[in-house]
Design an enzyme around this catalytic site. Structure first.
Site, PDB file in Angstrom:
ATOM      1  N   GLU A 194       0.842  -1.212   0.000  1.00  0.00           N
ATOM      2  CA  GLU A 194       0.000   0.000   0.000  1.00  0.00           C
ATOM      3  C   GLU A 194       0.879   1.265   0.000  1.00  0.00           C
ATOM      4  O   GLU A 194       1.868   1.327   0.749  1.00  0.00           O
ATOM      5  CB  GLU A 194      -0.847  -0.007   1.286  1.00  0.00           C
TER       6      GLU A 194
ATOM      7  N   LYS B 174      -9.743   1.884  -2.044  1.00  0.00           N
ATOM      8  CA  LYS B 174      -9.876   1.329  -0.682  1.00  0.00           C
ATOM      9  C   LYS B 174     -11.217   1.739  -0.062  1.00  0.00           C
ATOM     10  O   LYS B 174     -11.554   2.932  -0.028  1.00  0.00           O
ATOM     11  CB  LYS B 174      -8.709   1.838   0.168  1.00  0.00           C
TER      12      LYS B 174
ATOM     13  N   CYS C 125      -5.068  -3.076   3.266  1.00  0.00           N
ATOM     14  CA  CYS C 125      -4.715  -2.832   4.662  1.00  0.00           C
ATOM     15  C   CYS C 125      -5.902  -2.925   5.638  1.00  0.00           C
ATOM     16  O   CYS C 125      -6.356  -4.014   5.942  1.00  0.00           O
ATOM     17  CB  CYS C 125      -3.984  -1.485   4.762  1.00  0.00           C
TER      18      CYS C 125
HETATM   19  N1  LIG Z   1      -2.942   1.773   6.458  1.00  0.00           N
HETATM   20  C1  LIG Z   1      -3.850   1.133   7.162  1.00  0.00           C
HETATM   21  O1  LIG Z   1      -4.939   0.854   6.703  1.00  0.00           O
HETATM   22  C2  LIG Z   1      -3.442   0.776   8.567  1.00  0.00           C
HETATM   23  C3  LIG Z   1      -4.382  -0.203   9.232  1.00  0.00           C
HETATM   24  C4  LIG Z   1      -3.996  -0.468  10.648  1.00  0.00           C
HETATM   25  O2  LIG Z   1      -3.034   0.086  11.152  1.00  0.00           O
HETATM   26  C5  LIG Z   1      -4.798  -1.420  11.430  1.00  0.00           C
HETATM   27  O3  LIG Z   1      -5.835  -1.893  10.946  1.00  0.00           O
HETATM   28  O4  LIG Z   1      -4.388  -1.708  12.567  1.00  0.00           O
END
Ligand SMILES: NC(=O)CCC(=O)C(=O)O
Length: 259
Positions: free
Chosen positions: A40, A111, A146
């Site tokens: 990502e 996303k 993510c």
């Molecule tokens: N970049 C993200 O989506 C981080 C997600 C995260 O830190 C978490 O779900 O814990």
């Protein structure tokens, strides 16, 4: 199908354009693979919120251009991680690009679940609204980014759309590494799918990244796992394994809710 995940280190001190060129060379080195996966927001850093505006780009922007050439040179399908997309109306999205071996933009995914609660990505970016699957010769990829990993209903939607291999591009912090490994394995087991989970390494914006990218098979076994530094993981995906697992242990057929 052979898949390579490139866990990229994002550290301050390397410019976005230098990193693009460096990662393009890493993609070119994977010319024995069929599919290459990047994390990502590896250009700017998933937590570098203050750079989102300045580094935002259209879908055919500099990341697409550099990655299309790399995909063509290597002759691979390239899940090019995600970029800060500037849409036509000026709003920003965290958008995944999937390129064909000819360098064409085969699919995009915005996303859906933005991270940060009332801060960061959650306020700076707009939310995507639709699921994306990409049909490759031996697997159908289901695309997630993510924080999406925490929402199993998204993955069930991808299964219903035909996905056999979930690709999770991430910038997951080291302090929640245990959740990362657990949730990736859980998604593989409950959706009886491969999970290809590719994260960032290094530290940017004061957030140490977990690394520990991993590939999980449809039975939940970890086929390969990275450490905390920059690393390439290469695995063979068995074209029959998902169908065999779903036939031998047909739990997905017993779903009674949410279909
Ligand atoms: N970049 C993200 O989506 C981080 C997600 C995260 O830190 C978490 O779900 O814990």
């Amino acid at each position: 199908m052979r898949a390579s995940l490139i866990q990229i280190a994002v550290n301050e001190g390397e410019s976005v354009s230098s990193r693009r060129a460096r990662v393009a060379d890493l993609v070119r080195e994977q010319d024995e693979s069929d599919l290459v996966v990047l994390p990502e927001l590896w250009t700017v850093g998933a937590f570098a919120y203050e750079q989102f505006e300045t580094e935002a780009e259209p879908l055919d922007g500099p990341t697409y251009e550099v990655m299309a050439e790399a995909a063509r040179d290597a002759g691979v399908w390239l899940h090019a991680g995600s970029v800060v997309e500037r849409a036509g109306d000026g709003s920003l999205y965290n958008t995944t690009l999937v390129l064909s071996p000819a360098g064409e933009l085969a699919a995009t995914y915005r996303k859906i679940h933005r991270f940060g609660f009332d801060q960061g990505e959650a306020v700076l970016m707009s939310a995507g609204e639709s699921l994306t699957t990409v049909e490759l010769p031996e697997q159908t990829l289901g695309i997630a980014t993510c924080y999406d990993l925490r929402f199993p209903e998204l993955f069930r939607g991808l299964v219903d759309a035909g996905a056999t291999a979930m690709v999770v591009a991430a910038g997951w912090p080291a302090r929640r590494r245990a959740h990362w490994t657990l949730l990736n394995r859980a998604r593989a087991v409950e959706d009886q799918s491969y999970v290809l989970a590719c994260g960032l390494a290094g530290t940017h914006a004061g957030v140490e990244q977990a690394g520990h990218s991993l590939v999980v098979d449809p039975w939940g076994e970890v086929l390969a796992e990275a450490g905390t530094g920059e690393e390439v993981l290469t695995v063979e995906l068995d074209p029959a394994k998902v169908a065999d697992t779903r036939r031998q242990f047909p739990a997905l057929k017993d779903r009674r809710l949410g279909r």
